[in-house]
Design an enzyme around this catalytic site. Structure first.
Site, PDB file in Angstrom:
ATOM      1  N   ASN A  43     -10.056   0.409  -0.611  1.00  0.00           N
ATOM      2  CA  ASN A  43      -8.595   0.462  -0.478  1.00  0.00           C
ATOM      3  C   ASN A  43      -7.871  -0.175  -1.726  1.00  0.00           C
ATOM      4  O   ASN A  43      -7.990  -1.666  -2.024  1.00  0.00           O
ATOM      5  CB  ASN A  43      -8.144  -0.522   0.674  1.00  0.00           C
ATOM      6  N   CYS A  57       0.837  -1.163   0.025  1.00  0.00           N
ATOM      7  CA  CYS A  57       0.057   0.159  -0.045  1.00  0.00           C
ATOM      8  C   CYS A  57       0.728   1.254   0.114  1.00  0.00           C
ATOM      9  O   CYS A  57       0.262   2.395  -0.221  1.00  0.00           O
ATOM     10  CB  CYS A  57      -1.007   0.091   1.217  1.00  0.00           C
ATOM     11  N   HIS A 100      -3.084   7.866   1.653  1.00  0.00           N
ATOM     12  CA  HIS A 100      -3.418   6.356   1.338  1.00  0.00           C
ATOM     13  C   HIS A 100      -5.013   6.161   1.863  1.00  0.00           C
ATOM     14  O   HIS A 100      -5.364   6.609   3.019  1.00  0.00           O
ATOM     15  CB  HIS A 100      -2.639   5.179   1.833  1.00  0.00           C
TER      16      HIS A 100
END
Ligand code: UT7
Length: 324
Positions: free
Chosen positions: A281, A114, A251
């Site tokens: 996500n 990520c 993020h």
């Protein structure tokens, strides 16, 4: 004169299929209310059967090239952040390069889950500063739907697919924090936390691609502190403070982490680009997707000071400070 890596254009691509939270209640003991309140996610996009990470990346690159007003012939290198490549090798980078009709220059992948886009952006900045390239396509592209365990309600409701890309180009600045371009970065990793977020398969272990496993609540406890401290470090390296920030582009894993980090940095949510409700996500794709949406919404404007921050599997985390 100081050589700077400046964003010349940005674009993104989201697969057509949109899956609302309610869809998961057909086979899982979950609810729209739980997913919304614990994560902020309302819907996400999933790639169609046969649609690969490089397919998404190519579409995002085309949009970024159009936005920059250049063609693939103007690009010297591609750096792709992904943890969900089409194949074990070759890199998604070379597949995107081929898909865009580029037979010169070079392309490769960066894998920091990520946090991947923050790592790729820092890497592309270094290429430009070292005069290895004048224009680089920096891409975050993922198909996390391919590594979901659809019976694990604690993970499969959280992730989505998508791609974002930006054109980074060499320009001359004055060498001050008023310059456009990447001003500073901070990268970190600590492998002792491997079990918090990993995929239980791989080439040299199971010989399969595996499925994602996450101890979300443990990771949550690390996220806000690590994200705010890496953002502070990057800002300090740029000679700037919280008061100089126009936008946080975080993020997009969880709205509560996004809010907690902004609060810790003393910045209001009005200065945060939030897309988690619509994208879920998307791992390394989430920051360039959010940047692109922020530009389309006329939130991010030329000259704005942007702080990105991300954390994910590894653990790996980091931040980039740039002036748009
Ligand atoms: O992008 C990489 C970085 N990733 C992250 O930063 C993710 C960080 N973590 C998070 O975002 C949050 O921890 C989650 C959204 C993953 C989970 O939220 P939480 O508030 O930490 O919940 P929890 O894991 O502590 O679970 C609370 C309860 C549990 O039930 P019990 O044990 O209290 O009875 C879970 O079994 O919620 C249950 N639960 C669910 N219930 C309904 C877990 N998933 C679901 C679900 N629907 N989908």
């Amino acid at each position: 004169m100081t050589r700077r890596a400046v964003v010349a254009g940005i674009g993104h691509y989201l697969p057509e299929r949109v899956v609302e939270n309610a869809e998961f209640t057909k086979w899982l003991d979950t609810s729209d209310e739980w997913i919304r309140s614990r994560s902020g996610i309302e819907r996400r996009h999933f790639a169609a059967e046969g649609q690969t990470t490089s397919d998404l990346a190519i579409r995002a690159c085309q949009a970024a090239l159009d936005n920059a007003g250049c063609t693939i012939d103007d690009i010297d290198a591609l750096v792709v952040a992904t943890s969900t490549p089409d194949l074990t090798f070759p890199s998604v980078g070379t597949m995107v390069q081929h898909g865009l009709g580029m037979t010169r220059g070079f392309a490769y992948d960066v894998q920091a889950v990520c946090a991947g886009f923050v790592f790729a952006l820092t890497n592309a900045n270094a290429l430009i500063l070292a005069q290895q390239a004048d224009r680089v396509l920096v891409i975050g592209a993922e198909t996390f739907s391919r590594i979901m365990n659809w019976d694990d309600r604690s993970t499969c409701v959280l992730f989505g697919d998508g791609a974002g890309a930006l054109v980074l180009e060499a320009q001359n600045g004055a060498g001050t924090s008023a310059d456009r371009g990447i001003l500073a970065a901070d990268l970190n990793s600590d492998g002792q936390y491997r079990d918090m977020l990993y995929v239980d398969g791989g080439v040299s272990t199971t010989g399969t691609s595996g499925k994602l496993k996450m101890q979300g609540n443990l990771l949550f406890r690390h996220a806000i502190d690590k994200l705010s401290s890496t953002a502070d470090t990057a800002l300090e390296r740029a000679g700037l403070g919280h008061e100089d920030v126009d936008w946080i582009v975080p993020h997009q894993a969880n709205i509560r982490i996004i809010q907690g980090t902004a609060r810790k940095m003393g910045l209001p949510m009005e200065q945060v680009i939030v897309t988690v409700q619509d994208h879920g996500n998307t791992s390394a794709a989430s920051i360039p997707l959010a940047m692109s949406v922020g530009v389309n919404r006329a939130q991010i404007k030329t000259g704005d000071l942007i702080v990105t921050e991300a954390i994910g599997g590894g653990l790996a985390w980091g931040s980039v400070v740039l002036r748009w």
